[in-house]
Design a protein around this motif. Structure first.
Motif, short mmCIF file in Angstrom:
data_model
loop_
_atom_site.label_atom_id
_atom_site.label_comp_id
_atom_site.label_asym_id
_atom_site.label_seq_id
_atom_site.Cartn_x
_atom_site.Cartn_y
_atom_site.Cartn_z
N ILE A 53 63.52 45.33 34.82
CA ILE A 53 63.00 44.87 36.31
C ILE A 53 63.07 43.40 36.34
CG2 ILE A 53 60.87 44.81 37.37
CD1 ILE A 53 59.91 47.41 35.61
N ASP A 54 63.50 43.23 37.23
CA ASP A 54 63.84 41.99 37.78
C ASP A 54 62.82 40.65 37.68
OD1 ASP A 54 64.80 39.19 38.65
OD2 ASP A 54 66.21 40.05 40.12
N GLY A 55 62.53 39.79 36.78
CA GLY A 55 61.59 38.64 37.04
C GLY A 55 60.50 39.09 36.39
N GLN A 56 59.25 38.41 36.66
CA GLN A 56 58.13 38.85 36.16
C GLN A 56 56.85 38.43 37.07
OE1 GLN A 56 56.05 40.43 34.25
NE2 GLN A 56 56.78 39.71 32.15
N VAL A 57 55.79 39.19 36.83
CA VAL A 57 54.76 39.16 37.81
C VAL A 57 53.57 38.40 37.06
CG1 VAL A 57 53.84 41.44 37.25
CG2 VAL A 57 53.39 40.47 39.50
N TYR A 58 52.75 37.80 37.76
CA TYR A 58 51.64 36.88 37.55
C TYR A 58 50.38 36.90 38.15
CZ TYR A 58 55.61 34.77 34.62
OH TYR A 58 56.56 34.49 33.73
N ALA A 59 49.25 36.89 37.67
CA ALA A 59 48.15 36.57 38.14
C ALA A 59 47.52 35.24 37.90
CB ALA A 59 47.12 37.78 37.99
N LEU A 60 47.12 34.58 38.99
CA LEU A 60 46.17 33.48 39.04
C LEU A 60 44.62 33.92 39.53
CD1 LEU A 60 48.69 30.62 40.23
CD2 LEU A 60 48.48 31.68 37.95
N TRP A 61 43.73 33.35 38.55
CA TRP A 61 42.52 33.59 38.86
C TRP A 61 41.95 32.15 39.14
CZ3 TRP A 61 39.10 37.20 40.40
CH2 TRP A 61 37.70 36.76 40.02
N TYR A 62 40.87 32.30 40.19
CA TYR A 62 40.16 30.97 40.61
C TYR A 62 38.77 31.13 41.07
CZ TYR A 62 40.98 33.07 45.42
OH TYR A 62 41.13 33.99 46.32
N TYR A 63 38.18 29.76 40.79
CA TYR A 63 36.78 30.11 41.10
C TYR A 63 36.19 28.64 41.40
CZ TYR A 63 36.52 28.93 36.37
OH TYR A 63 36.89 28.44 34.91
N LEU A 64 35.06 28.38 41.86
CA LEU A 64 34.28 27.26 42.19
C LEU A 64 33.80 26.59 40.76
CD1 LEU A 64 32.75 27.44 45.66
CD2 LEU A 64 34.78 26.37 45.19
N ASN A 65 33.92 25.40 40.63
CA ASN A 65 33.18 24.65 39.36
C ASN A 65 31.95 24.91 39.53
OD1 ASN A 65 33.24 23.38 37.03
ND2 ASN A 65 33.08 21.45 38.25
N ARG A 66 31.45 25.51 38.35
CA ARG A 66 29.66 25.60 38.09
C ARG A 66 29.42 27.00 38.71
NH1 ARG A 66 30.19 20.02 38.50
NH2 ARG A 66 29.51 20.04 40.76
N GLN A 67 30.27 27.84 39.41
CA GLN A 67 29.94 28.96 39.76
C GLN A 67 30.50 30.18 38.97
OE1 GLN A 67 28.06 29.28 42.84
NE2 GLN A 67 27.86 26.98 42.45
N PRO A 68 29.69 31.35 39.20
CA PRO A 68 29.84 32.38 38.34
C PRO A 68 31.47 32.74 38.10
CG PRO A 68 28.10 32.90 39.78
CD PRO A 68 28.72 31.78 40.23
N THR A 69 31.94 33.04 37.30
CA THR A 69 33.24 33.76 37.05
C THR A 69 33.27 34.81 36.16
OG1 THR A 69 35.48 32.98 36.52
CG2 THR A 69 33.76 32.03 35.05
N ALA A 70 34.55 35.29 35.66
CA ALA A 70 34.55 36.56 34.68
C ALA A 70 35.69 36.12 33.81
CB ALA A 70 34.49 37.80 35.40
N ASP A 71 35.60 36.43 32.63
CA ASP A 71 36.97 36.80 31.77
C ASP A 71 37.32 37.87 31.40
OD1 ASP A 71 38.48 36.11 29.70
OD2 ASP A 71 37.32 35.77 28.12
N PHE A 72 38.34 38.51 32.08
CA PHE A 72 38.75 39.83 32.17
C PHE A 72 39.68 40.05 31.04
CE2 PHE A 72 38.18 38.77 36.84
CZ PHE A 72 37.30 39.45 37.22
N SER A 73 39.59 41.43 30.56
CA SER A 73 40.40 41.82 29.67
C SER A 73 40.85 43.20 29.78
CB SER A 73 39.85 41.52 28.19
OG SER A 73 38.82 42.64 28.03
N PHE A 74 42.14 43.60 29.32
CA PHE A 74 42.50 44.92 29.65
C PHE A 74 43.42 45.39 28.18
CE2 PHE A 74 46.01 47.90 30.68
CZ PHE A 74 45.66 48.49 31.34
N THR A 75 43.03 46.72 28.02
CA THR A 75 43.50 47.12 26.76
C THR A 75 43.59 48.68 26.98
OG1 THR A 75 41.38 47.22 25.53
CG2 THR A 75 43.11 45.86 25.02
N VAL A 76 44.54 49.49 26.04
CA VAL A 76 44.75 50.83 26.27
C VAL A 76 44.23 51.42 24.82
CG1 VAL A 76 46.10 52.76 26.65
CG2 VAL A 76 46.39 50.55 27.79
#
Length: 604
Positions: free
Chosen positions: A449-472
């Motif tokens: 498969i050509d290349g690689q795919v990426y995700a960039l997460w963004y949020y406002l400073n001092r606002q709620p965010t989340a630390d996502f994780s994925f396993t099988v």
């Protein structure tokens, strides 16, 4: 301005999305292990999945204008008042259809529309015509329907601009069209929600679904792909590896615009309310209202959300309008809004509170090559107004592609880390911040498969965010954390596909067997309609004999609906390599033409 502003129209009808699904499976990219059965229909993710012979076409079908709203906020559904009502929202009539394209087999949740023309008219008569700027869908809701399953029960939304407008002088006596042209002559805003998609191969409606939407004015200075308005994001829970609205809420995302000039609030519920049955009727039976939240459970009722009338969804494009007095408009501008359930005792049960501090990347899907860079525009708001001097935090997120992109983590995504960008950017007076992202060569981490795919997460400073994780887990089931989200939309992240580089000598002097044929073989495998019905791209003789037309379509920009490959996953370097190969064939043919003519003359 955008589609919620006036003057606007609403429309409803059907759409066709006809992608080839052979490329939905990462294992189908391996030329060495590819099987003929992968080009055959197979239910539930077997063989070539549900539509191996898909054309890639995207079309608007029988889309009719159902209402118009003028600049003064008044609305009509009557064609005797405005003759544009009952006319059509149409796609191309003089070139091929637009195309529906996934970003990557491991990110299929931002499918983009490329090369679509949008026309307002009747038959062959256009009153205005323009190009729909490519964009991916967002806010996919997998269980919108209470009765339909899979894609048939899902919904998603597209929002973009229509540019390169061509207004016809063959006008009708339409107050709406006259106002729209005067207010927004260069660019229009279009938003639509799609649902009820039919993937049943034996169905008469195969590849067809329902579409409702709105078209309105647009300013060049504003975001193209979302409204700088009031944003509603429900509390979500993770079920079966996907984030869905909690059962208590039972509603999905919504957007509102407070329009002071007309003393109205326009609320888009197009992808917010549940449906049921084969006809997709709105099934929400609570008494939903919009209220101002002054804090400490101090709610001020603004009005009922009138969505229960017959065919409301199609007639109003999923929009609800509340006309308010000056006092209530002032409160709505000053305090957060809440979508609530009006209980029999007159009290309010809050369901979705407005996300007061909000940030959104305008364009959120990118294809890049090594040594290229892209500017990503962010817009931050507070109660729908520009939020200046706010830091937008941006970071790699290794798990979101697998959570939202329908992948299972194999092969690994988001590695190696070859994107460079600042960790934060600060918004200006208009609430806008620009992040520059640079890419280097991922060096083929996924093999076939050509290349690689990426995700960039963004949020406002001092606002709620989340630390996502994925396993099988040991049984092959996805395990996603966190289990719940509050005021956070997990679909609002940036997807980037970075292609591999090729050695300069390969690009300049490609060999058919070693360099070109493997690429062409993969496309012949993954897009069988082309190899079976038009050109077998894996066959050197076929490619060489059709070098001129193939060079033409491979050189077209991605925005052109005739661009090859239709999947738009050919890297810059591979495109140059193929074009150089075809140029070499054309040069040989040209050089050989006089000699061939001389031979023919001698033999005669």
């Amino acid at each position: 301005m955008a589609y919620l502003n006036s003057p606007r129209l609403t429309f409803a009808g059907k759409f066709q999305a006809d992608p080839s699904t052979v490329n939905n499976d990462v294992n189908h990219y391996n030329n060495e292990t590819f099987q003929p059965s992968y080009q055959q229909y197979g239910p539930s993710g077997t063989n070539g999945w549900w539509n191996p012979d898909g054309t890639g076409n995207w079309r608007l079908i029988d889309c009719i204008i159902t209402s118009v709203t003028y600049q003064d906020g008044t609305t009509t559904h009557d064609p005797n008042i405005d003759p544009v009502i009952g006319m059509s929202i149409i796609d191309a009539n003089s070139r091929v259809a637009g195309k529906i394209v996934d970003l990557d087999p491991q990110q299929q949740s931002v499918s983009q529309i490329w090369g679509m023309i949008v026309r307002i008219g009747q038959g062959e008569t256009n009153f205005v015509k323009g190009d729909f700027e490519p964009v991916g869908f967002n806010d996919i809701w997998w269980i919108r329907s209470t009765t339909q399953k899979g894609s048939g029960g899902a919904s998603a939304a597209y929002q973009s601009v229509i540019n390169n407008l061509n207004w016809s002088d063959n006008t009708i006596k339409s107050r709406y069209l006259n106002e729209l042209r005067a207010v927004s002559p260069e660019q229009l805003s279009m938003k639509f929600t799609v649902d009820m998609f039919d993937q049943q191969k034996c169905s008469a409606q195969f590849t067809i679904g329902r579409i409702v939407g709105s078209i309105g004015p647009s300013k060049v200075s504003e975001p193209k792909h979302f409204v700088m308005g009031r944003q509603f994001i429900p509390d979500m829970v993770c079920m079966g590896g996907s984030y869905l609205p909690s059962n208590t809420v039972g509603l999905y995302v919504a957007t509102a615009l407070v329009q002071e000039a007309t003393q109205q609030i326009i609320l888009d519920l197009g992808n917010c309310l549940k449906t049921s049955g084969a006809n997709g009727m709105i099934s929400e039976d609570r008494n939903l209202v919009l209220a101002v939240n002054r804090g400490d459970q101090d709610y001020v009722l603004l009005g009922p959300l009138k969505y229960k009338a017959k065919n409301w969804y199609e007639k109003r494009g999923g929009l609800v309008t509340l006309r308010l007095n000056e006092e209530l408009i002032h409160l709505a501008q000053e305090f957060p809004l809440t979508i609530a359930n009006l209980l029999p005792d007159g009290s309010l049960q809050p369901l979705i509170n407005e996300t007061t501090h909000y940030v959104r990347a305008d364009q959120f899907v990118f294809r890049m090559n090594a040594d290229e860079d892209r500017d990503i525009d962010f817009y931050a708001t507070y109660l729908g107004k520009p939020l200046a001097d706010q830091a937008v935090i941006c970071q790699f997120q290794e798990s979101l592609i697998n959570i939202m992109g329908q992948g299972d983590g194999t092969p690994a995504t988001a590695t190696p880390n070859i994107l460079q960008f600042e960790s934060n950017v600060v918004t200006d007076y208009s609430g806008k911040a620009v992040l520059n992202v640079k890419a280097s060569d991922p060096k083929n981490p996924r093999g076939f498969i050509d290349g690689q795919v990426y995700a960039l997460w963004y949020y406002l400073n001092r606002q709620p965010t989340a630390d996502f994780s994925f396993t099988v887990d040991a049984s092959g089931n996805p395990v996603v954390l966190p289990l719940t989200l509050s005021g956070i939309d997990p679909t609002n992240f940036i997807s980037i596909l970075v292609f591999d580089s090729l050695p300069p000598e390969v690009i300049k002097n490609p060999d058919w067997d070693k360099d070109v044929q493997p690429v062409m073989q993969q496309y012949a495998n993954l897009y069988p309609l082309m190899s079976k019905g038009v050109f077998n791209l894996a066959n050197k003789e076929v490619v060489d004999n059709n070098a001129q037309i193939l060079r033409f379509v491979f050189a077209l920009p991605k925005e052109d609906p005739n661009h090859m490959p239709v999947t738009r996953d050919l890297s810059r370097d591979k495109q140059k390599m193929i074009l150089n190969y075809l140029d070499g064939i054309l040069s040989k043919n040209k050089a050989g033409a006089p000699e061939a003519m001389a031979t023919i003359a001698e033999n005669n």
